[in-house]
Enzyme design. Sequence first.
Site, PDB file in Angstrom:
ATOM      1  N   CYS A   2      -1.264   2.495  31.403  1.00  0.00           N
ATOM      2  CA  CYS A   2      -2.400   2.971  30.964  1.00  0.00           C
ATOM      3  C   CYS A   2      -2.560   4.432  30.872  1.00  0.00           C
ATOM      4  O   CYS A   2      -1.777   5.282  31.792  1.00  0.00           O
ATOM      5  CB  CYS A   2      -3.512   2.689  31.747  1.00  0.00           C
ATOM      6  SG  CYS A   2      -3.685   0.983  32.161  1.00  0.00           S
ATOM      7  N   ARG A  27       3.607   5.937  26.265  1.00  0.00           N
ATOM      8  CA  ARG A  27       3.840   5.182  27.441  1.00  0.00           C
ATOM      9  C   ARG A  27       3.478   3.715  27.398  1.00  0.00           C
ATOM     10  O   ARG A  27       3.818   3.226  28.351  1.00  0.00           O
ATOM     11  CB  ARG A  27       2.540   5.690  28.543  1.00  0.00           C
ATOM     12  CG  ARG A  27       2.404   7.196  28.691  1.00  0.00           C
ATOM     13  CD  ARG A  27       1.117   7.708  29.164  1.00  0.00           C
ATOM     14  NE  ARG A  27       0.847   7.161  30.579  1.00  0.00           N
ATOM     15  CZ  ARG A  27       0.774   7.752  31.640  1.00  0.00           C
ATOM     16  NH1 ARG A  27       1.245   8.871  31.622  1.00  0.00           N
ATOM     17  NH2 ARG A  27       0.514   7.126  32.962  1.00  0.00           N
ATOM     18  N   TRP A  76      -2.501  -1.009  29.521  1.00  0.00           N
ATOM     19  CA  TRP A  76      -1.239  -1.902  29.370  1.00  0.00           C
ATOM     20  C   TRP A  76      -1.745  -2.870  30.476  1.00  0.00           C
ATOM     21  O   TRP A  76      -1.998  -2.657  31.727  1.00  0.00           O
ATOM     22  CB  TRP A  76      -0.287  -1.030  30.077  1.00  0.00           C
ATOM     23  CG  TRP A  76       1.018  -1.570  30.171  1.00  0.00           C
ATOM     24  CD1 TRP A  76       1.931  -1.869  29.063  1.00  0.00           C
ATOM     25  CD2 TRP A  76       1.674  -2.183  31.265  1.00  0.00           C
ATOM     26  NE1 TRP A  76       3.156  -2.432  29.442  1.00  0.00           N
ATOM     27  CE2 TRP A  76       3.066  -2.801  30.888  1.00  0.00           C
ATOM     28  CE3 TRP A  76       1.157  -2.414  32.571  1.00  0.00           C
ATOM     29  CZ2 TRP A  76       3.849  -3.594  31.440  1.00  0.00           C
ATOM     30  CZ3 TRP A  76       2.276  -3.066  33.445  1.00  0.00           C
ATOM     31  CH2 TRP A  76       3.450  -3.768  33.175  1.00  0.00           C
ATOM     32  N   ASN A 102      -6.692   3.594  35.729  1.00  0.00           N
ATOM     33  CA  ASN A 102      -5.201   3.434  35.891  1.00  0.00           C
ATOM     34  C   ASN A 102      -5.085   3.069  36.976  1.00  0.00           C
ATOM     35  O   ASN A 102      -5.433   3.523  38.159  1.00  0.00           O
ATOM     36  CB  ASN A 102      -4.591   4.672  35.165  1.00  0.00           C
ATOM     37  CG  ASN A 102      -3.119   4.558  34.849  1.00  0.00           C
ATOM     38  OD1 ASN A 102      -2.653   3.253  34.992  1.00  0.00           O
ATOM     39  ND2 ASN A 102      -2.360   5.718  34.536  1.00  0.00           N
ATOM     40  N   GLY A 103      -4.349   1.874  37.314  1.00  0.00           N
ATOM     41  CA  GLY A 103      -3.789   1.397  38.549  1.00  0.00           C
ATOM     42  C   GLY A 103      -4.466  -0.084  38.824  1.00  0.00           C
ATOM     43  O   GLY A 103      -4.846  -0.829  37.973  1.00  0.00           O
ATOM     44  N   GLU A 497      23.568   0.586  32.667  1.00  0.00           N
ATOM     45  CA  GLU A 497      22.737   1.510  31.965  1.00  0.00           C
ATOM     46  C   GLU A 497      22.765   0.972  30.439  1.00  0.00           C
ATOM     47  O   GLU A 497      21.755   0.693  29.719  1.00  0.00           O
ATOM     48  CB  GLU A 497      23.091   2.856  31.878  1.00  0.00           C
ATOM     49  CG  GLU A 497      22.268   3.768  30.955  1.00  0.00           C
ATOM     50  CD  GLU A 497      20.673   3.661  31.024  1.00  0.00           C
ATOM     51  OE1 GLU A 497      20.288   3.065  32.070  1.00  0.00           O
ATOM     52  OE2 GLU A 497      20.039   4.474  30.425  1.00  0.00           O
ATOM     53  N   LYS A 501      19.768  -0.516  28.329  1.00  0.00           N
ATOM     54  CA  LYS A 501      19.450   0.202  26.840  1.00  0.00           C
ATOM     55  C   LYS A 501      19.238  -0.875  25.750  1.00  0.00           C
ATOM     56  O   LYS A 501      18.488  -1.013  25.076  1.00  0.00           O
ATOM     57  CB  LYS A 501      20.402   1.122  26.283  1.00  0.00           C
ATOM     58  CG  LYS A 501      20.542   2.353  27.287  1.00  0.00           C
ATOM     59  CD  LYS A 501      19.155   3.313  26.990  1.00  0.00           C
ATOM     60  CE  LYS A 501      18.066   3.099  27.828  1.00  0.00           C
ATOM     61  NZ  LYS A 501      17.945   3.820  29.099  1.00  0.00           N
ATOM     62  N   GLU A 504      16.300  -3.580  26.624  1.00  0.00           N
ATOM     63  CA  GLU A 504      14.931  -3.053  26.727  1.00  0.00           C
ATOM     64  C   GLU A 504      14.444  -2.845  25.386  1.00  0.00           C
ATOM     65  O   GLU A 504      13.248  -2.910  25.101  1.00  0.00           O
ATOM     66  CB  GLU A 504      14.724  -2.111  27.545  1.00  0.00           C
ATOM     67  CG  GLU A 504      15.387  -0.688  27.333  1.00  0.00           C
ATOM     68  CD  GLU A 504      15.148   0.538  28.362  1.00  0.00           C
ATOM     69  OE1 GLU A 504      14.111   0.476  29.161  1.00  0.00           O
ATOM     70  OE2 GLU A 504      15.916   1.270  28.448  1.00  0.00           O
ATOM     71  N   HIS A 520      34.128 -14.484  39.806  1.00  0.00           N
ATOM     72  CA  HIS A 520      33.347 -15.292  40.704  1.00  0.00           C
ATOM     73  C   HIS A 520      32.291 -15.922  40.100  1.00  0.00           C
ATOM     74  O   HIS A 520      31.286 -16.184  40.754  1.00  0.00           O
ATOM     75  CB  HIS A 520      32.901 -13.787  41.687  1.00  0.00           C
ATOM     76  CG  HIS A 520      34.176 -13.700  42.317  1.00  0.00           C
ATOM     77  ND1 HIS A 520      34.936 -14.312  43.387  1.00  0.00           N
ATOM     78  CD2 HIS A 520      34.747 -12.265  42.019  1.00  0.00           C
ATOM     79  CE1 HIS A 520      35.878 -13.380  43.713  1.00  0.00           C
ATOM     80  NE2 HIS A 520      35.882 -12.253  43.081  1.00  0.00           N
ATOM     81  N   LYS A 619       6.171   3.737  29.713  1.00  0.00           N
ATOM     82  CA  LYS A 619       7.127   4.630  30.148  1.00  0.00           C
ATOM     83  C   LYS A 619       7.060   5.203  31.637  1.00  0.00           C
ATOM     84  O   LYS A 619       8.111   5.428  32.323  1.00  0.00           O
ATOM     85  CB  LYS A 619       6.693   5.833  29.304  1.00  0.00           C
ATOM     86  CG  LYS A 619       7.513   7.266  29.484  1.00  0.00           C
ATOM     87  CD  LYS A 619       8.980   7.210  28.919  1.00  0.00           C
ATOM     88  CE  LYS A 619       9.885   8.130  29.259  1.00  0.00           C
ATOM     89  NZ  LYS A 619      11.422   7.720  29.176  1.00  0.00           N
TER      90      LYS A 619
HETATM   91  C1  F6R Z   1      14.920   2.725  31.310  1.00  0.00           C
HETATM   92  C2  F6R Z   1      13.737   3.406  31.756  1.00  0.00           C
HETATM   93  C3  F6R Z   1      13.083   2.977  33.136  1.00  0.00           C
HETATM   94  C4  F6R Z   1      13.131   4.192  34.258  1.00  0.00           C
HETATM   95  C5  F6R Z   1      12.355   3.437  35.426  1.00  0.00           C
HETATM   96  C6  F6R Z   1      12.097   4.656  36.493  1.00  0.00           C
HETATM   97  O1  F6R Z   1      15.172   3.159  30.034  1.00  0.00           O
HETATM   98  O2  F6R Z   1      13.275   4.508  31.406  1.00  0.00           O
HETATM   99  O3  F6R Z   1      14.296   1.740  33.715  1.00  0.00           O
HETATM  100  O4  F6R Z   1      14.331   4.701  34.315  1.00  0.00           O
HETATM  101  O5  F6R Z   1      10.973   3.218  35.036  1.00  0.00           O
HETATM  102  O6  F6R Z   1      11.264   5.907  36.028  1.00  0.00           O
HETATM  103  P1  F6R Z   1      11.144   7.012  36.358  1.00  0.00           P
HETATM  104  O7  F6R Z   1      12.506   7.893  36.205  1.00  0.00           O
HETATM  105  O8  F6R Z   1      10.170   7.816  35.705  1.00  0.00           O
HETATM  106  O9  F6R Z   1      10.883   6.902  37.958  1.00  0.00           O
END
Ligand code: F6R
Length: 624
Positions: A2, A27, A76, A102-103, A497, A501, A504, A520, A619
């Site tokens: 949010c 976000r 959200w 938010n929360g 990673e 990418k 997501e 395995h 985000k």
């Molecule tokens: C992936 C991504 C998330 C963040 C994770 C941690 O592209 O952005 O996996 O890496 O939510 O977020 P932070 O770094 O803000 O603690």
Amino acid sequence: MCGIIGYAGKNQAAPFILDGLARLEYRGYDSAGVAVVGPDGNLKIEKSKGRLQVLRNKTEDGKLVKGCVGIGHTRWATHGEPSDINAHPHISMNGKAALVHNGIIENYIDLKKILSENGYTFKSDTDTEVVANMLDFYYNGNPLETIRKVIKMLRGSYTLVIIFEGITDKIYSVRKNTPLIAGLGETGNFVASDIAALVSHTQNMYLLEDDEITEVSAEKVSVYDIDLNLIKKEIFKVDWDVKSAEKEGYDHFMLKEIHEQPRAVRDTISSRIGESNEIILDNINLDYEYLKNVERIYILGCGSAYYVGVAAKYAIEKSCGIPVEVDLASEFRYRFGENTRKMNPNFKGASRGSRINKNTLVILISQSGETADTIAALREVKKHGARTLSIVNVVGSTIARESDDVIYTRAGQEVAVASTKALTSQLSVAFLLAEYIARKLGFAGDFALIDALKKIPEQIEELNKSENKIESYAKEFKSAKVAFFLGRGIDYPVALEGALKLKEISYVHAEAYAAGELKHGPISLIEDGTLVIAVATQDDLYEKMISNIQEVKSRGARVLIITNEGNTSAEEAGDMVYYIPKTHEILTPLLSVIPLQQFGYYSAVARGCDVDKPRNLAKSVVVE
Ligand code: F6R
């Protein structure tokens, strides 16, 4: 997650609020809303499911919602599906208070029961409406006292921004475990969940702490502690470039941020490397006396930040010889939390809980500095006496403030949900830190590593120029339903990673494996045409990787190999080969991750996905 903004000023509030919400769209959200106190003192709310544009159309860009104080929200969903009714703001049954939240209010069911017994009814499925009715129930004409009384009954995490019927010139706010800042503007003052919402209006902010209650009017922002004593806050100057929140000609923020990586890495490392390759981490306090007693280092983070930790583990163990454990913050906090069994007084050995103590260095990695699980892990290890060092991008964020030491990445604002430039900046700091600790411990410096690090920004620039090669692979595999990423050693976190990418933002089922694990179990998933992306940059592991590649190829996989310039034998082993320039072997993740970011991006574009706002994602993950 949010996004929240509130405004009290001389101008109409709603247009400011909608503008602020637009800056928070990155976000991730599913509905949006705005509420004001009208000139007649009545609360007026407009909200709708879907994009902010729906709300803009409904309110003629805010012009139809008249009032000089107001609150806005992008939601959200946590409690209740995305819908007009569940969207915020929520108003109390008798119309006395409206708020955005938010929360998560963990005890909302108990509170709802009390309110129902007192005649309150509810329109939405949210925990937030319960708080609106609590404020209504306990309202005694004094907003500060009412808020204080109500928050003492809440359990969970919350940023609340509140307006009251009849108060046409003030908004109120409070936070607990979720972010909130106040902005000091010229024609009015603000509160927001995120600096990004305010940078176009002001650079002067107050960083608000848990349980501080703010009263915001056009003239001033008054901050009170939980006992309603006035507190004096220092002004925090934000030096973010407003341009970082603009696409500047790129189709998507993610592509812009991939291209910004040479600058982000350069800014992150340049002032930290001296003329003779000495490492300058002036403001951290890790000296020989402390480091010589460090028995173990923990690195904690979530998502991509956790993968940076996995790469850092290889670097630190290799250069310093200190054992490193990397853990997901969400798991770690319960492994060492208060629910860990207390030491049996008759047992003379080490207890599990005592493994964290003053000789434990805990490194926390976070772009936002507001990730709920990472904050909780930080607070937990501090209780055990550990020393904490964070690697954070957002200046002044909770993790940065609460750690003993912080090293800021200088990536600038990262808008796209999928992290790119924050990750390469974090990796750069982690590698610098590994070298810094090694030298403090008296090991000879690896000056070749630092020389190589200085060249990384221009090498990333080269990789950005050749992105059309990866774009064509992404187009070729745009209908793939599944993809596997393989790596060994420090290539393994890069594989993780790369898979994240892709999944997501393109919604392709992508899995990463340490290549030695294939036999395995996972190898049974390989069939004709399965896409496998193998990262093979480590000289001592290269031949083993080639063997693993042969194994999947002979079962029908189509293999793209990411390897170092000069490893031409890869041409024979794989179907496609992408070369990265030569660098120090520890630093290869900084280069090998670039084609994987590009692959994720161009796959999402080829599939017509909403790259910057992937479904279900936020985000900054400020709830558990
Ligand atoms: C992936 C991504 C998330 C963040 C994770 C941690 O592209 O952005 O996996 O890496 O939510 O977020 P932070 O770094 O803000 O603690």
